[in-house]
Scaffold this motif. Structure first.
Motif, PDB file in Angstrom:
ATOM      1  N   LEU A 140       0.804  -1.221   0.000  1.00 50.36           N
ATOM      2  CA  LEU A 140       0.000   0.000   0.000  1.00 50.36           C
ATOM      3  C   LEU A 140       0.837   1.271   0.000  1.00 50.36           C
ATOM      4  N   ALA A 141       2.156   1.148  -0.097  1.00 50.41           N
ATOM      5  CA  ALA A 141       3.006   2.337  -0.093  1.00 50.41           C
ATOM      6  C   ALA A 141       2.983   3.000  -1.473  1.00 50.41           C
ATOM      7  N   TYR A 142       3.736   4.092  -1.613  1.00 51.52           N
ATOM      8  CA  TYR A 142       3.878   4.722  -2.923  1.00 51.52           C
ATOM      9  C   TYR A 142       4.398   3.688  -3.925  1.00 51.52           C
ATOM     10  N   ASN A 143       3.906   3.780  -5.162  1.00 47.18           N
ATOM     11  CA  ASN A 143       4.298   2.865  -6.247  1.00 47.18           C
ATOM     12  C   ASN A 143       3.995   1.408  -5.906  1.00 47.18           C
ATOM     13  N   SER A 144       2.889   1.190  -5.188  1.00 39.15           N
ATOM     14  CA  SER A 144       2.532  -0.160  -4.743  1.00 39.15           C
ATOM     15  C   SER A 144       2.322  -1.128  -5.894  1.00 39.15           C
ATOM     16  N   VAL A 145       1.789  -0.629  -6.984  1.00 41.06           N
ATOM     17  CA  VAL A 145       1.422  -1.525  -8.083  1.00 41.06           C
ATOM     18  C   VAL A 145       2.626  -2.286  -8.618  1.00 41.06           C
ATOM     19  N   ALA A 146       3.823  -1.743  -8.424  1.00 41.78           N
ATOM     20  CA  ALA A 146       5.027  -2.429  -8.907  1.00 41.78           C
ATOM     21  C   ALA A 146       5.352  -3.667  -8.092  1.00 41.78           C
ATOM     22  N   ASN A 147       4.705  -3.825  -6.935  1.00 36.50           N
ATOM     23  CA  ASN A 147       5.076  -4.903  -6.022  1.00 36.50           C
ATOM     24  C   ASN A 147       3.983  -5.952  -5.843  1.00 36.50           C
ATOM     25  N   VAL A 148       2.957  -5.959  -6.704  1.00 37.77           N
ATOM     26  CA  VAL A 148       1.843  -6.883  -6.521  1.00 37.77           C
ATOM     27  C   VAL A 148       1.782  -7.872  -7.681  1.00 37.77           C
ATOM     28  N   LYS A 149       1.029  -8.931  -7.452  1.00 39.08           N
ATOM     29  CA  LYS A 149       0.801  -9.906  -8.508  1.00 39.08           C
ATOM     30  C   LYS A 149       0.057  -9.235  -9.671  1.00 39.08           C
ATOM     31  N   PRO A 150       0.407  -9.564 -10.908  1.00 40.02           N
ATOM     32  CA  PRO A 150      -0.227  -8.905 -12.062  1.00 40.02           C
ATOM     33  C   PRO A 150      -1.749  -8.983 -12.044  1.00 40.02           C
ATOM     34  N   GLU A 151      -2.285 -10.095 -11.553  1.00 44.01           N
ATOM     35  CA  GLU A 151      -3.749 -10.243 -11.568  1.00 44.01           C
ATOM     36  C   GLU A 151      -4.460  -9.323 -10.587  1.00 44.01           C
ATOM     37  N   TYR A 152      -3.706  -8.697  -9.680  1.00 47.48           N
ATOM     38  CA  TYR A 152      -4.318  -7.777  -8.717  1.00 47.48           C
ATOM     39  C   TYR A 152      -3.933  -6.326  -8.974  1.00 47.48           C
ATOM     40  N   ALA A 153      -3.278  -6.053 -10.079  1.00 48.84           N
ATOM     41  CA  ALA A 153      -2.863  -4.681 -10.388  1.00 48.84           C
ATOM     42  C   ALA A 153      -4.067  -3.748 -10.545  1.00 48.84           C
ATOM     43  N   PHE A 154      -5.236  -4.302 -10.904  1.00 55.10           N
ATOM     44  CA  PHE A 154      -6.400  -3.447 -11.138  1.00 55.10           C
ATOM     45  C   PHE A 154      -6.849  -2.704  -9.887  1.00 55.10           C
ATOM     46  N   TYR A 155      -6.485  -3.211  -8.689  1.00 51.20           N
ATOM     47  CA  TYR A 155      -6.869  -2.523  -7.452  1.00 51.20           C
ATOM     48  C   TYR A 155      -6.178  -1.162  -7.321  1.00 51.20           C
ATOM     49  N   TYR A 156      -5.182  -0.892  -8.144  1.00 53.02           N
ATOM     50  CA  TYR A 156      -4.435   0.358  -8.076  1.00 53.02           C
ATOM     51  C   TYR A 156      -4.695   1.248  -9.292  1.00 53.02           C
ATOM     52  N   GLU A 157      -5.518   0.790 -10.201  1.00 53.94           N
ATOM     53  CA  GLU A 157      -5.740   1.512 -11.444  1.00 53.94           C
ATOM     54  C   GLU A 157      -6.883   2.518 -11.303  1.00 53.94           C
ATOM     55  N   PRO A 158      -6.900   3.550 -12.165  1.00 54.71           N
ATOM     56  CA  PRO A 158      -7.897   4.617 -12.042  1.00 54.71           C
ATOM     57  C   PRO A 158      -9.340   4.125 -12.066  1.00 54.71           C
ATOM     58  N   GLU A 159      -9.611   3.074 -12.846  1.00 51.76           N
ATOM     59  CA  GLU A 159     -10.993   2.600 -12.951  1.00 51.76           C
ATOM     60  C   GLU A 159     -11.503   2.101 -11.603  1.00 51.76           C
ATOM     61  N   TRP A 160     -10.684   1.284 -10.912  1.00 49.53           N
ATOM     62  CA  TRP A 160     -11.124   0.751  -9.624  1.00 49.53           C
ATOM     63  C   TRP A 160     -11.155   1.835  -8.554  1.00 49.53           C
ATOM     64  N   THR A 161     -10.124   2.653  -8.527  1.00 51.73           N
ATOM     65  CA  THR A 161     -10.062   3.719  -7.529  1.00 51.73           C
ATOM     66  C   THR A 161     -11.205   4.709  -7.718  1.00 51.73           C
ATOM     67  N   GLY A 162     -11.486   5.068  -8.966  1.00 53.31           N
ATOM     68  CA  GLY A 162     -12.564   6.015  -9.227  1.00 53.31           C
ATOM     69  C   GLY A 162     -13.925   5.478  -8.831  1.00 53.31           C
ATOM     70  N   GLU A 163     -14.158   4.189  -9.104  1.00 50.54           N
ATOM     71  CA  GLU A 163     -15.456   3.591  -8.798  1.00 50.54           C
ATOM     72  C   GLU A 163     -15.644   3.344  -7.315  1.00 50.54           C
ATOM     73  N   ASN A 164     -14.580   2.967  -6.616  1.00 45.57           N
ATOM     74  CA  ASN A 164     -14.725   2.501  -5.244  1.00 45.57           C
ATOM     75  C   ASN A 164     -14.239   3.468  -4.171  1.00 45.57           C
ATOM     76  N   ILE A 165     -13.468   4.488  -4.548  1.00 47.60           N
ATOM     77  CA  ILE A 165     -12.919   5.394  -3.527  1.00 47.60           C
ATOM     78  C   ILE A 165     -13.281   6.847  -3.826  1.00 47.60           C
ATOM     79  N   SER A 166     -12.757   7.396  -4.906  1.00 51.58           N
ATOM     80  CA  SER A 166     -12.810   8.843  -5.128  1.00 51.58           C
ATOM     81  C   SER A 166     -14.226   9.400  -5.176  1.00 51.58           C
ATOM     82  N   GLY A 167     -15.177   8.623  -5.663  1.00 49.20           N
ATOM     83  CA  GLY A 167     -16.534   9.130  -5.797  1.00 49.20           C
ATOM     84  C   GLY A 167     -17.436   8.839  -4.631  1.00 49.20           C
ATOM     85  N   LYS A 168     -16.881   8.388  -3.504  1.00 47.13           N
ATOM     86  CA  LYS A 168     -17.714   7.941  -2.380  1.00 47.13           C
ATOM     87  C   LYS A 168     -17.772   8.988  -1.262  1.00 47.13           C
TER      88      LYS A 168
END
Length: 534
Positions: A264-292
């Motif tokens: 969960l630190a800065y540049n976290s996406v570089a340290n995760v399994k490829p299949e879970y990279a979407f949790y750090y991408e704008p689509e997931w963040t926008g739908e589940n965090i920024s607009g709530k």
């Protein structure tokens, strides 16, 4: 598909069960503990007791938002502003100091005397975040009545040692609050986090030392503090642990986490399994965090247009669409890779509190048991996450080794991120039946058995929303027993296993049931069974 009528019925029976449970509990306590207040106080301490100290930075605020959304699970005794090598306020009297060389020479910035270092004018981000919490409190408490009131949270906010990096020369309201909590007679462990520097904690300890070290009470005070306090440090960001706390209070425990797999630190996406990279991408963040709602809007993401500290050469995250070279020409120090607009920015300090979340793993009860933030290996030294975050290659290697060492753990990232998303959804949803909630797992928590014995474990899995819950058993390898155990029916709430013949008296085998519902987002609950070998 569930109907609204069915959901309402589920909610009615869930609330009725809570009421009956509380009535029974109050009756039991009245009969069993009448005239025995000390035992009731122990019951009240079943939640981990936590004090948070933090400096003003985007990732601290993001960690604070997650922390408040899980405040149902903690006894929060303090929210304290603190300095760090990255941020200090100054004394307001014109006194000048040199910034830490790690903040300057490392990235090619000339050191010069300054009155403050990367500290926003009129900074009050803890107050502002709690005010946004207050705006959604009525929604949150509909989904879980254990949320603390905004008035209570405001009452425990304090200003700690913020003037200069590593300055523990004087008491502050924040250090006084920490000192009082350390010395009080509330039973149980006191967890104190440092998301920035350690100065408010160190000052509290130094004040205790100054008051008692030359008195007959000192030996008992030292023992009490050392047994009571656990420090949860995001590194040593102002040198106070190395320069004071460690040498003078060597018996105070530090939270040591390894073997987890949430980045969960800065540049976290570089340290995760490829299949879970979407949790750090704008689509997931926008739908589940920024607009709530207010808390989601306050949560900082890449390219959101909000610069925390004006003219800060290190803080370029609010820009979008610029290259590294373009940012450098503008005078910015590009110290972490650039990500797309709306992408996950960071929560570098959330690891200090993940194991305190009430997800059924009970990891806060013993550092070696393991949870979302990993576990303590008995022979391992504390990890300096602040140093790792400054070295992307070292962080990547650390995360690779950590994942390799945790093959007995399920991957916790989906559970943590979906749980966070669900609670943000609660914050904008006034009706219980319109959101998803964690499954419930009930069953025995401890079993005694002999080597070679066949053990049956029975649990009951349910869901207040009427969702289907898929389950899976895992073994958590916990020191000192490192043998492997196979369970029959690994996808059933009821299973059997044979205790290995090489298990020895005094060993403990940890078997964990993971339950995931099919709601949106899918939520996870665990149930830990500890088999004690006799």
């Amino acid at each position: 598909m569930k109907t609204k009528k069915n959901k309402s019925r589920c909610k009615f029976f869930w609330i009725l069960s809570l009421i009956l449970k509380n009535i029974f509990l109050m009756f039991f306590l009245t009969i069993a503990f009448s005239g025995c207040k000390s035992q009731i106080k122990v019951k009240e301490q079943e939640k981990p007791r936590i004090i948070v100290t933090c400096d003003p930075e985007e990732d601290d605020q993001n960690s604070l938002i997650r922390f408040l959304l899980y405040s149902t699970d903690f006894k929060i005794d303090g929210l304290i502003y603190n300095e760090s090598e990255h941020h200090w306020k100054g004394d307001g009297k014109g006194t000048k100091r040199l910034p830490n060389p790690g903040q300057t020479t490392r990235v090619g910035v000339e050191r010069e005397l300054v009155e403050s270092w990367r500290w926003p004018e009129n900074e009050d981000f803890i107050h502002e975040t709690v005010e946004d919490y207050e705006k959604v409190y009525s929604n949150l408490k509909m989904h879980n009545p254990d949320y603390p009131t905004p008035e209570y949270l405001k009452s425990v906010i304090r200003w700690g040692n913020v003037e200069f990096e590593g300055d523990i020369s004087k008491d502050t309201p924040g250090s006084d609050l920490i000192k009082e909590a350390i010395l009080d007679d509330v039973p149980g462990t006191l967890f104190i986090t440092a998301w920035g520097g350690n100065s408010s904690i160190a000052r509290a300890l130094k004040s205790i030392e100054e008051e008692y070290s030359n008195t007959p009470e000192w030996e008992n005070i030292y023992k009490k503090v050392s047994e009571k306090v656990v420090l949860c440090l995001s590194g040593d960001q102002d040198g106070c642990y190395a320069n004071y706390t460690g040498p003078n209070w060597p018996d105070i425990q530090r939270l040591q986490n390894s073997g987890g797999n949430i980045s969960l630190a800065y540049n976290s996406v570089a340290n995760v399994k490829p299949e879970y990279a979407f949790y750090y991408e704008p689509e997931w963040t926008g739908e589940n965090i920024s607009g709530k709602g207010p808390l989601g809007s306050r949560y900082r993401v890449w390219g959101d247009g909000y610069q925390w500290i004006k003219n800060d050469h290190f803080g370029y995250y609010f820009y979008s669409g610029l290259t590294e070279e373009e940012l450098k020409k503008m005078g910015y120090i590009v110290w972490t890779p650039i990500h797309p607009k709306g992408a996950f920015l960071g929560e570098g300090d959330t690891g200090t509190i993940l194991n305190f979340i009430n997800n059924g793993l009970r990891a806060w009860e013993n550092q070696t048991w393991g949870g979302w933030a990993g576990r303590k290996n008995l022979n391992e030294k504390p990890v300096d996450f602040a140093a790792l975050m400054a070295d992307s290659a070292a962080m990547a290697e650390f995360m690779r080794q950590r994942r390799h060492s945790s093959t007995d753990f399920p991957d916790f990232l989906p559970a943590a991120q979906n749980g966070f998303a669900a609670r943000l959804q609660w914050s904008v949803t006034p009706n219980y039946e319109d959101a998803n909630h964690d499954p419930v797992i009930e069953g025995i928590s401890t079993i005694s058995a002999k080597p070679g014995e066949t053990v049956t474990i029975k649990t009951k899995v349910s869901d207040s929303d009427g969702d289907n819950v898929s389950v899976k058993w895992h073994q958590f390898v916990v020191d000192p027993f490192e043998g492997k155990v196979s369970v029959d029916n690994p996808d059933s709430p009821i299973t059997t296993l044979v205790i290995p013949e090489n298990a020895q008296s005094g060993d403990n085998i940890h078997i964990v049931l993971e339950g995931v519902d099919n709601g949106s987002p899918a939520l996870t609950r665990y149930h830990r069974v500890i088999i004690s070998i006799r």
